[in-house]
Design a protein around this motif. Sequence first.
Motif, mmCIF file in Angstrom:
data_model
loop_
_atom_site.group_PDB
_atom_site.id
_atom_site.type_symbol
_atom_site.label_atom_id
_atom_site.label_comp_id
_atom_site.label_asym_id
_atom_site.label_seq_id
_atom_site.Cartn_x
_atom_site.Cartn_y
_atom_site.Cartn_z
ATOM 1 N N LEU A 1 42.317 79.947 73.773
ATOM 2 C CA LEU A 1 41.508 79.058 73.869
ATOM 3 C C LEU A 1 41.626 78.979 72.230
ATOM 4 O O LEU A 1 40.932 77.124 72.397
ATOM 5 C CB LEU A 1 39.806 80.136 73.180
ATOM 6 N N SER A 2 42.541 79.088 71.754
ATOM 7 C CA SER A 2 42.683 78.674 70.081
ATOM 8 C C SER A 2 43.523 76.992 70.571
ATOM 9 O O SER A 2 43.128 75.970 69.872
ATOM 10 C CB SER A 2 43.903 79.276 69.437
ATOM 11 N N ALA A 3 44.370 77.154 71.829
ATOM 12 C CA ALA A 3 45.235 76.429 72.038
ATOM 13 C C ALA A 3 44.065 75.010 72.362
ATOM 14 O O ALA A 3 44.174 73.926 72.711
ATOM 15 C CB ALA A 3 46.038 76.283 73.296
ATOM 16 N N ARG A 4 43.745 75.751 73.463
ATOM 17 C CA ARG A 4 42.424 74.913 73.771
ATOM 18 C C ARG A 4 41.402 73.828 72.436
ATOM 19 O O ARG A 4 40.962 72.670 72.891
ATOM 20 C CB ARG A 4 40.759 75.454 74.924
ATOM 21 N N GLY A 5 40.829 74.395 71.697
ATOM 22 C CA GLY A 5 40.950 73.884 70.628
ATOM 23 C C GLY A 5 41.444 72.754 70.338
ATOM 24 O O GLY A 5 40.699 72.309 69.232
ATOM 25 N N ARG A 6 42.795 73.306 70.079
ATOM 26 C CA ARG A 6 43.436 72.288 68.618
ATOM 27 C C ARG A 6 43.711 71.330 69.638
ATOM 28 O O ARG A 6 43.492 70.028 69.620
ATOM 29 C CB ARG A 6 45.318 73.269 68.443
ATOM 30 N N ALA A 7 44.241 71.778 71.443
ATOM 31 C CA ALA A 7 44.048 70.526 72.152
ATOM 32 C C ALA A 7 42.578 69.653 71.457
ATOM 33 O O ALA A 7 42.668 68.321 71.994
ATOM 34 C CB ALA A 7 44.135 70.273 73.699
ATOM 35 N N MET A 8 41.789 70.245 72.149
ATOM 36 C CA MET A 8 40.404 68.956 71.744
ATOM 37 C C MET A 8 40.340 68.082 70.834
ATOM 38 O O MET A 8 39.520 66.965 70.492
ATOM 39 C CB MET A 8 38.852 70.146 71.987
ATOM 40 N N LEU A 9 41.063 69.252 69.705
ATOM 41 C CA LEU A 9 41.068 67.882 68.309
ATOM 42 C C LEU A 9 41.644 66.829 68.384
ATOM 43 O O LEU A 9 41.810 66.136 67.821
ATOM 44 C CB LEU A 9 42.035 69.079 67.717
ATOM 45 N N THR A 10 42.653 66.959 69.121
ATOM 46 C CA THR A 10 43.968 66.330 69.163
ATOM 47 C C THR A 10 42.730 64.862 70.407
ATOM 48 O O THR A 10 43.439 63.787 70.319
ATOM 49 C CB THR A 10 44.985 66.845 70.145
ATOM 50 N N GLY A 11 42.478 65.645 71.166
ATOM 51 C CA GLY A 11 42.092 64.727 72.054
ATOM 52 C C GLY A 11 40.708 64.161 71.552
ATOM 53 O O GLY A 11 40.315 62.708 71.607
ATOM 54 N N ALA A 12 39.747 64.545 70.362
ATOM 55 C CA ALA A 12 39.301 63.267 69.893
ATOM 56 C C ALA A 12 39.459 62.480 68.846
ATOM 57 O O ALA A 12 39.275 61.459 69.109
ATOM 58 C CB ALA A 12 37.787 64.782 69.269
ATOM 59 N N ALA A 13 40.712 62.636 68.095
ATOM 60 C CA ALA A 13 41.382 61.917 67.838
ATOM 61 C C ALA A 13 42.064 60.428 68.481
ATOM 62 O O ALA A 13 41.781 59.386 68.211
ATOM 63 C CB ALA A 13 42.647 62.546 66.652
ATOM 64 N N GLU A 14 42.285 61.078 69.642
ATOM 65 C CA GLU A 14 43.160 59.691 70.514
ATOM 66 C C GLU A 14 41.929 58.695 71.232
ATOM 67 O O GLU A 14 41.691 58.114 71.009
ATOM 68 C CB GLU A 14 43.710 60.135 72.041
ATOM 69 N N LEU A 15 40.185 59.164 71.233
ATOM 70 C CA LEU A 15 39.434 59.051 71.754
ATOM 71 C C LEU A 15 39.414 57.561 70.979
ATOM 72 O O LEU A 15 38.206 56.996 71.003
ATOM 73 C CB LEU A 15 38.448 59.919 72.080
ATOM 74 N N ASP A 16 38.549 58.472 69.452
ATOM 75 C CA ASP A 16 38.178 57.951 68.468
ATOM 76 C C ASP A 16 38.939 56.402 68.498
ATOM 77 O O ASP A 16 38.749 55.842 67.825
ATOM 78 C CB ASP A 16 38.140 59.006 67.278
ATOM 79 N N ALA A 17 40.484 56.842 68.391
ATOM 80 C CA ALA A 17 41.133 55.845 68.011
ATOM 81 C C ALA A 17 40.960 54.725 69.629
ATOM 82 O O ALA A 17 41.131 52.952 69.371
ATOM 83 C CB ALA A 17 42.981 55.699 68.633
ATOM 84 N N TYR A 18 40.638 55.367 70.492
ATOM 85 C CA TYR A 18 39.947 54.352 71.353
ATOM 86 C C TYR A 18 39.124 53.425 71.890
ATOM 87 O O TYR A 18 38.939 52.071 71.463
ATOM 88 C CB TYR A 18 39.986 54.867 73.078
ATOM 89 N N LEU A 19 37.805 53.947 70.462
ATOM 90 C CA LEU A 19 37.064 53.367 70.433
ATOM 91 C C LEU A 19 36.571 52.225 69.963
ATOM 92 O O LEU A 19 36.158 51.139 69.393
ATOM 93 C CB LEU A 19 35.813 54.980 70.490
ATOM 94 N N ARG A 20 37.728 52.402 68.057
ATOM 95 C CA ARG A 20 37.660 52.039 67.193
ATOM 96 C C ARG A 20 38.625 50.659 67.704
ATOM 97 O O ARG A 20 38.642 49.224 67.539
ATOM 98 C CB ARG A 20 38.715 52.721 66.409
ATOM 99 N N GLU A 21 39.990 50.926 68.590
ATOM 100 C CA GLU A 21 40.461 49.400 69.520
ATOM 101 C C GLU A 21 40.232 48.724 70.132
ATOM 102 O O GLU A 21 39.342 47.545 70.303
ATOM 103 C CB GLU A 21 42.110 50.450 70.032
ATOM 104 N N ARG A 22 38.377 49.023 71.221
ATOM 105 C CA ARG A 22 37.813 48.624 72.020
ATOM 106 C C ARG A 22 37.116 47.840 70.891
ATOM 107 O O ARG A 22 36.452 47.216 71.564
ATOM 108 C CB ARG A 22 36.557 49.307 73.295
ATOM 109 N N GLY A 23 36.619 48.106 69.523
ATOM 110 C CA GLY A 23 35.401 47.296 69.418
ATOM 111 C C GLY A 23 33.875 48.363 69.458
ATOM 112 O O GLY A 23 33.783 48.149 71.132
#
Length: 240
Positions: free
Chosen positions: A218-240
């Motif tokens: 569960l801890s590893a999954r939580g950390r992975a979610m943080l990484t995924g959120a950061a990458e998704l945010d970067a995609y949304l920002r680049e997409r505009g």
Amino acid sequence: MGRNLQSGERLRPVDLARPHGLSTQAVRNYEEAGILPAAGRTPHGYRTYTPLHARALRAFLALVPGHGHPTATSIMRAVNRGADDEALRSDTASRSDTASRSDTASRSDTASRSDTASRSDTVSGPDGTFIGPLAEQLGIRPATLRTWERAGLVRPRRDPRTGYRVYDEADVRDARLAHQLRRGGYLLEQIAPLIAQVRAAGGLEPLEAALGDWRGRLSARGRAMLTGAAELDAYLRERG
């Protein structure tokens, strides 16, 4: 989308695939599934991608470890069709599920450390408790306890006069543990050997290793979610 996907730097499927150890067919499959935005085409019909596609692929691959393939796919599909709110709802629901499982793990761990946690609030007489009161205490149906009995998770005796099931202290402990582990996502066939170990040891100590592994995942999954959120945010920002 706020950006022309066919302008700027052109990338081939292999340019997206190679950094992640994927095949070019996998990249095409992701595009067809809506995980990536639609690719541009050359006059000869070959797919061409852009750095935005590469960013989308990174976002998806980062989302998978935390959310799983189906939810990550749902999030990316929603984003790529402009339904950002739907994507965020999927993300939030998945996070809530992980938080709930983490809470269950903590409560199960508490139960594994103290035998009193399995009997302190049990309403029973000197001879044990019946199926109705136990089911009510756990917040489940009596039919669920009967299913657990068939799976070997609980082993109530029968009252010789009435034929009613009677759950003694060990049975109540096993039922509580089964309830917690089911809430944590464990299958009946996974719980049965754990309960058997508890019975053989005469206590709850054998569950500690399993619960430790569960908390670690569960801890590893939580950390992975943080990484995924950061990458998704970067995609949304680049997409505009």
